[in-house]
Scaffold this motif. Structure first.
Motif, PDB file in Angstrom:
ATOM      1  N   UNK A 108       0.800  -1.224   0.000  1.00  0.00           N
ATOM      2  CA  UNK A 108       0.000   0.000   0.000  1.00  0.00           C
ATOM      3  C   UNK A 108       0.831   1.272   0.000  1.00  0.00           C
ATOM      4  N   UNK A 109       2.097   1.171   0.285  1.00  0.00           N
ATOM      5  CA  UNK A 109       2.961   2.340   0.224  1.00  0.00           C
ATOM      6  C   UNK A 109       2.429   3.502   1.036  1.00  0.00           C
ATOM      7  N   UNK A 110       1.791   3.227   2.151  1.00  0.00           N
ATOM      8  CA  UNK A 110       1.274   4.302   2.999  1.00  0.00           C
ATOM      9  C   UNK A 110      -0.106   4.788   2.609  1.00  0.00           C
ATOM     10  N   UNK A 111      -0.745   4.132   1.665  1.00  0.00           N
ATOM     11  CA  UNK A 111      -2.053   4.591   1.197  1.00  0.00           C
ATOM     12  C   UNK A 111      -3.178   4.293   2.180  1.00  0.00           C
ATOM     13  N   UNK A 112      -2.968   3.360   3.088  1.00  0.00           N
ATOM     14  CA  UNK A 112      -4.028   3.025   4.037  1.00  0.00           C
ATOM     15  C   UNK A 112      -4.422   4.246   4.858  1.00  0.00           C
ATOM     16  N   UNK A 113      -3.437   5.021   5.267  1.00  0.00           N
ATOM     17  CA  UNK A 113      -3.730   6.242   6.030  1.00  0.00           C
ATOM     18  C   UNK A 113      -4.519   7.237   5.202  1.00  0.00           C
ATOM     19  N   UNK A 114      -4.193   7.332   3.935  1.00  0.00           N
ATOM     20  CA  UNK A 114      -4.924   8.225   3.028  1.00  0.00           C
ATOM     21  C   UNK A 114      -6.381   7.790   2.896  1.00  0.00           C
ATOM     22  N   UNK A 115      -6.576   6.466   2.780  1.00  0.00           N
ATOM     23  CA  UNK A 115      -7.937   5.942   2.675  1.00  0.00           C
ATOM     24  C   UNK A 115      -8.737   6.265   3.934  1.00  0.00           C
ATOM     25  N   UNK A 116      -8.125   6.015   5.109  1.00  0.00           N
ATOM     26  CA  UNK A 116      -8.822   6.305   6.368  1.00  0.00           C
ATOM     27  C   UNK A 116      -9.164   7.783   6.471  1.00  0.00           C
ATOM     28  N   UNK A 117      -8.229   8.629   6.086  1.00  0.00           N
ATOM     29  CA  UNK A 117      -8.475  10.073   6.141  1.00  0.00           C
ATOM     30  C   UNK A 117      -9.610  10.458   5.193  1.00  0.00           C
ATOM     31  N   UNK A 118      -9.641   9.841   4.021  1.00  0.00           N
ATOM     32  CA  UNK A 118     -10.700  10.144   3.046  1.00  0.00           C
ATOM     33  C   UNK A 118     -12.062   9.692   3.581  1.00  0.00           C
TER      34      UNK A 118
END
Length: 177
Positions: A108-118
């Motif tokens: 995920x290259x750190x995208x999980x945090x982006x998803x949660x924020x979205x």
């Protein structure tokens, strides 16, 4: 002949109808309630169907089976409208910050945090809907039974929410070019 006897108030006709069509009415009820009620409640609905048939026997025209099917459908719908399960989400509803394994972190290259924020930018009701649908794996029908909302409305909200998430994530350069 059975319908005529029932219209005339013959209790034995009702007993014959119950013997002949109980499984048929139970199947209709089961299809409409689709795992949302305990067996005892479904049996109660079935009893209510035959009580309604008896109480409305003077309006019976033609064959009993289609009339009974309509009563069963309506009774199941009514019971579903009244049903409010006690399964509520926890007060501290928060998308878990679960630490992923090394493979997942690499993916995920750190995208999980982006998803949660979205997801947190969605309305609270939509956050709950996404949580139930995607994290608890509840069906739209199950969510509708719990929340009392129309399944079609929930499907529309999911679609609009996905579109909003796509827009947010695209603006942040996370996905969905």
């Amino acid at each position: 002949m059975l319908a005529k006897r029932l219209r005339l108030g013959d209790i034995r006709a009702l007993e014959e109808i119950m013997d002949r069509y109980s499984a048929y009415a139970a199947k209709i009820i089961a299809v409409f309630l689709n795992r949302t009620l305990p067996l005892e409640d479904m049996e109660e609905v079935l009893s209510d169907v035959f009580i309604s048939l008896w109480n409305s026997r003077s309006r019976l025209e033609g064959d009993v089976k289609p009339y009974l099917a309509a009563i069963a459908r309506n009774a199941a719908r009514q019971k579903l409208r009244q049903f409010r399960p006690v399964e509520e989400l926890p007060e501290d509803l928060e998308l878990a910050e679960v630490a992923p394994g090394p493979e997942r972190r690499a993916e995920d290259g750190g995208q999980a945090g982006e998803w949660r924020a979205a997801i947190r930018r969605l309305d609270p009701a939509d956050q709950e809907l996404f949580f139930r649908f995607y994290f608890l794996d509840q069906t739209v029908g199950e969510i509708a039974a719990v929340t009392g909302q129309n399944p079609a409305t929930l499907r529309s909200r999911l679609k609009r929410g996905r579109e909003k998430l796509k827009k947010i994530l695209t603006e942040r350069g996370v996905c969905c070019d």
